[in-house]
Design a protein around this motif. Structure first.
Motif, PDB file in Angstrom:
ATOM      1  N   SER A  65       0.841  -1.280  -0.077  1.00  0.00           N
ATOM      2  CA  SER A  65      -0.039  -0.130  -0.076  1.00  0.00           C
ATOM      3  C   SER A  65       0.730   1.043  -0.047  1.00  0.00           C
ATOM      4  CB  SER A  65      -0.945  -0.040   1.410  1.00  0.00           C
ATOM      5  OG  SER A  65       0.035   0.263   2.424  1.00  0.00           O
TER       6      SER A  65
ATOM      7  N   GLU B 101       0.636   3.839   1.847  1.00  0.00           N
ATOM      8  CA  GLU B 101       1.054   4.282   3.286  1.00  0.00           C
ATOM      9  C   GLU B 101       2.197   3.649   3.722  1.00  0.00           C
ATOM     10  OE1 GLU B 101      -2.989   5.096   1.939  1.00  0.00           O
ATOM     11  OE2 GLU B 101      -1.916   3.009   2.147  1.00  0.00           O
ATOM     12  N   ARG B 102       2.152   2.180   3.323  1.00  0.00           N
ATOM     13  CA  ARG B 102       3.411   1.434   3.993  1.00  0.00           C
ATOM     14  C   ARG B 102       4.587   1.675   3.239  1.00  0.00           C
ATOM     15  NH1 ARG B 102       3.552  -3.733   4.062  1.00  0.00           N
ATOM     16  NH2 ARG B 102       4.244  -4.231   6.191  1.00  0.00           N
TER      17      ARG B 102
ATOM     18  N   GLN C 222       5.973   4.328   2.862  1.00  0.00           N
ATOM     19  CA  GLN C 222       6.828   5.457   3.286  1.00  0.00           C
ATOM     20  C   GLN C 222       7.815   5.160   4.370  1.00  0.00           C
ATOM     21  OE1 GLN C 222       6.490   8.452   1.828  1.00  0.00           O
ATOM     22  NE2 GLN C 222       4.941   7.161   0.130  1.00  0.00           N
ATOM     23  N   THR C 223       7.565   3.789   4.784  1.00  0.00           N
ATOM     24  CA  THR C 223       8.363   3.589   6.212  1.00  0.00           C
ATOM     25  C   THR C 223       9.202   2.211   6.058  1.00  0.00           C
ATOM     26  OG1 THR C 223       6.261   2.818   7.322  1.00  0.00           O
ATOM     27  CG2 THR C 223       6.890   5.066   7.682  1.00  0.00           C
TER      28      THR C 223
ATOM     29  N   ASN D  81       8.545   1.617  10.818  1.00  0.00           N
ATOM     30  CA  ASN D  81       7.707   0.563  10.214  1.00  0.00           C
ATOM     31  C   ASN D  81       7.539  -0.593  11.431  1.00  0.00           C
ATOM     32  OD1 ASN D  81       6.266  -1.515   8.650  1.00  0.00           O
ATOM     33  ND2 ASN D  81       8.173  -2.495   8.153  1.00  0.00           N
TER      34      ASN D  81
ATOM     35  N   HIS E 132       8.084   6.633  -4.810  1.00  0.00           N
ATOM     36  CA  HIS E 132       7.084   6.429  -3.805  1.00  0.00           C
ATOM     37  C   HIS E 132       7.499   6.847  -2.306  1.00  0.00           C
ATOM     38  CE1 HIS E 132       4.568   4.955  -7.190  1.00  0.00           C
ATOM     39  NE2 HIS E 132       5.660   4.408  -7.570  1.00  0.00           N
TER      40      HIS E 132
END
Length: 301
Positions: free
Chosen positions: A219, A221-222, A224-225, A231, A298
């Motif tokens: 996704s 959102e995931r 990014q970390t 995370n 991304h």
């Protein structure tokens, strides 16, 4: 940097407490003092960010030790205790099944401890860089051999399309670890009858390597970390495989040390690609690993 028109120290200190890096009194500074104050402010801010990242990394390390490292041990202890208590009444098939559970837990534990030690050693500066010139194709093939059985269990095809014409200059053991983590993730997050593919192309003075899969994707959102200690939510694999995200942090550190960059391209339901670059030749001057950055369209993976 705050410029204040008053010589009131209290007001100036309050500004610093609210986030200013420094303060100068108007009419009582020169271009040199302003320049020096700005440089000091930038350096202090950089050190602050590094300390915050170290704190997050420390929290991640403690979380892994307290939870992810303990779970495989607990599973093995329970199974071994059950076999020891009921050995005389267990048939060979049942014992073999329980030994399979122990073998699986041991394998996961070994991979976790290996990544943990490599990451911790890298953070502490204890892992030395030993770059050499080597052919990429045979190294990729050796990584595929490690995961051939795991891929076969999920009927996943792992294909090495790097060929035998790409030579890179890097630490072979570190790049083996990077490939191992990326191929392992590809198998983990790809379903039955999927594929994991490793390709390579020349890109100027570098070789661009991509490990791609036809898996479940990630996704936005995931994304990014995923390369960072922030995370906390690591998704299980398509067969329930567990992970910690630590392997991706190791990849980030090792790419930095080898003058490389790593990024990600992923879409939920359509798979993920991990491109990373490696230098083709030795550097002409002393290499500063801290100057290398991680980039991605991304965000960091």
């Amino acid at each position: 940097v705050v410029l204040t028109g008053t010589d009131d120290e209290t007001t100036a200190l309050q500004a610093v407490q609210l986030g200013a890096q420094d303060y100068l009194q108007k009419g009582d500074f020169t271009s040199q003092t302003l320049f020096r104050a700005m440089l000091h402010a930038i350096e202090r801010n950089r050190m602050r960010r590094e300390l915050e990242q170290l704190s997050r990394d420390k929290d991640k390390l403690l979380s892994i030790i307290s939870h992810d490292l303990k779970s495989p041990f607990y599973s093995m202890v329970q199974v071994v205790k059950y076999i020891a208590d009921n050995f005389d009444s267990l048939d060979p098939r049942t014992i073999r099944s329980h030994l399979g559970v122990i073998a699986e837990s041991t394998e996961k534990l070994y991979e976790l401890v290996e990544n943990l030690l490599q990451w911790a050693g890298s953070q502490a500066g204890r892992i030395e860089l030993h770059p050499i010139e080597f052919e990429l194709g045979p190294l990729v093939e050796s990584v595929i051999d490690v995961y051939r059985e795991a891929a076969a269990q999920k009927r996943i095809t792992v294909v090495n399309l790097t060929g035998d014409r790409f030579t890179v200059y890097a630490d072979m053991n570190m790049i083996h670890t990077v490939l191992r983590n990326l191929v392992s993730n590809g198998i983990k997050f790809t379903g039955q009858d999927g594929a994991v593919t490793i390709t390579a192309v020349e890109a100027g003075d570098t070789v661009s390597v991509t490990v791609s899969d036809t898996g479940i994707g990630i996704s936005p959102e995931r994304l990014q970390t995923l390369f960072h200690a922030e995370n906390r939510s690591v998704m299980p694999g398509t067969a329930g495989e567990q992970g910690t995200g630590l392997g991706l942090m190791v990849c980030r550190e090792f790419m930095r040390k080898n003058r490389g960059e790593i990024s990600v391209d992923s879409e939920e339901g359509r798979g993920t690609a991990f491109p990373f670059t490696l230098p083709r030749t030795a550097p002409t001057a002393e290499f500063d690993a801290t100057a290398v950055h991680i980039s991605s369209d991304h965000g960091p993976y």
